[in-house]
Design an enzyme around this catalytic site. Sequence first.
Site, PDB file in Angstrom:
ATOM      1  N   CYS A  33       0.861  -1.177   0.000  1.00  0.00           N
ATOM      2  CA  CYS A  33       0.000   0.000   0.000  1.00  0.00           C
ATOM      3  C   CYS A  33       0.895   1.224   0.000  1.00  0.00           C
ATOM      4  CB  CYS A  33      -0.958  -0.006   1.191  1.00  0.00           C
ATOM      5  SG  CYS A  33      -0.150  -0.303   2.788  1.00  0.00           S
ATOM      6  N   TYR A  50       3.078  11.886 -12.412  1.00  0.00           N
ATOM      7  CA  TYR A  50       1.663  12.092 -12.107  1.00  0.00           C
ATOM      8  C   TYR A  50       1.530  12.846 -10.792  1.00  0.00           C
ATOM      9  CZ  TYR A  50       2.273   8.120  -8.890  1.00  0.00           C
ATOM     10  OH  TYR A  50       2.713   7.291  -7.885  1.00  0.00           O
ATOM     11  N   THR A  78       6.051   6.515  -6.575  1.00  0.00           N
ATOM     12  CA  THR A  78       6.921   7.225  -7.516  1.00  0.00           C
ATOM     13  C   THR A  78       6.649   8.723  -7.529  1.00  0.00           C
ATOM     14  OG1 THR A  78       5.411   6.798  -9.373  1.00  0.00           O
ATOM     15  CG2 THR A  78       7.172   5.199  -8.991  1.00  0.00           C
ATOM     16  N   ARG A 131       6.544   4.247 -18.252  1.00  0.00           N
ATOM     17  CA  ARG A 131       5.548   5.324 -18.215  1.00  0.00           C
ATOM     18  C   ARG A 131       5.458   5.963 -16.826  1.00  0.00           C
ATOM     19  NH1 ARG A 131       1.311   2.578 -15.826  1.00  0.00           N
ATOM     20  NH2 ARG A 131       1.417   0.329 -16.113  1.00  0.00           N
ATOM     21  N   HIS A 182       3.038  -7.739  -8.104  1.00  0.00           N
ATOM     22  CA  HIS A 182       1.856  -8.095  -8.893  1.00  0.00           C
ATOM     23  C   HIS A 182       2.130  -9.161  -9.962  1.00  0.00           C
ATOM     24  CE1 HIS A 182       1.236  -4.430  -6.810  1.00  0.00           C
ATOM     25  NE2 HIS A 182       1.544  -3.620  -7.783  1.00  0.00           N
ATOM     26  N   ASP A 251      -2.874  -2.402  -2.446  1.00  0.00           N
ATOM     27  CA  ASP A 251      -2.383  -1.356  -3.347  1.00  0.00           C
ATOM     28  C   ASP A 251      -3.102  -0.026  -3.122  1.00  0.00           C
ATOM     29  OD1 ASP A 251      -0.588  -0.395  -5.329  1.00  0.00           O
ATOM     30  OD2 ASP A 251      -2.124  -0.556  -6.861  1.00  0.00           O
TER      31      ASP A 251
END
Length: 296
Positions: A33, A50, A78, A131, A182, A251
Amino acid sequence: MAAFQMDRDWLVFHPSPSKPTFRAPPGAVDAHCHVFGPGDVFPYAPERKYTPCDAPKEKLWELRDYLGFERNVIVQATCHGADNRALVDALKASNNRARGVATVKQDVTDAELQALDAAGVRGVRFNFVKRLVDTTPREVLHSIAERIKPLGWHIVIYFEAAELHELYDFFTSLPTTVVVDHMGRPDVTKPVDGPEFELFVRLMRENANFWSKVSCPERLSKTGPDAYDDVVPFARRIVETFPDRVLWGTDWPHPNMKSHMPDDGKLVDFIPRIARTAELQRKLLVDNPMTLYWSR
């Protein structure tokens, strides 16, 4: 006014997740998480790809208790880059109920590593999803791996299935325990016994230092919520083949989801579909994360 405005297409975490019908065993750990900000207290990195909504530690503790879990493993996001202050703040406020996975750069000092260790950090994350981050040279990652090895930390790697063939030799050269996020993001439209996923299974089978998170069906599924049926065979295969080297996590708050925002209660109800016995559930949710993160 907040210091940062989230991206216009950002999906905010579920405001009222359902109560799961599956009851996690005592001591269960949400082993993947994040915390985001708040941005006016812990600024997002200038180089971020982002800008998320704020998702502070208090919201994470609230969700943990609501879902019936006792501990968290918080992975550095990130959007915060290698500024681990939000992560460390959460760890210090957790009353020993959280551990962390940090992001560090090559110039991190020994004193900084020791301070992260004292706060509860037990690993570093290497992200290979282009990305989300700019590529870091492999020799730099190797040097970081050698620096953290004496601390007993592990490495978390995040990549997509199509990239595994290219990265395989580099991954297997890493000198620590390695945890794959994952299941290496398999393409679940392909066969569970097909060559692409078989390469990941081979990675796990031939390298006893490799672990896998069987999390994020919401990211992998093409059939969608809430059952995520197409992910079940992949996760079940990993859990049943490598029961002592698997982890699970929500997550939360589900960064960069574009298709939908998952119901965290339904994600918990996914667990007994991939870990079909009480023994497998206890290994997945309690024994394995406690071994990896709370052994000291």
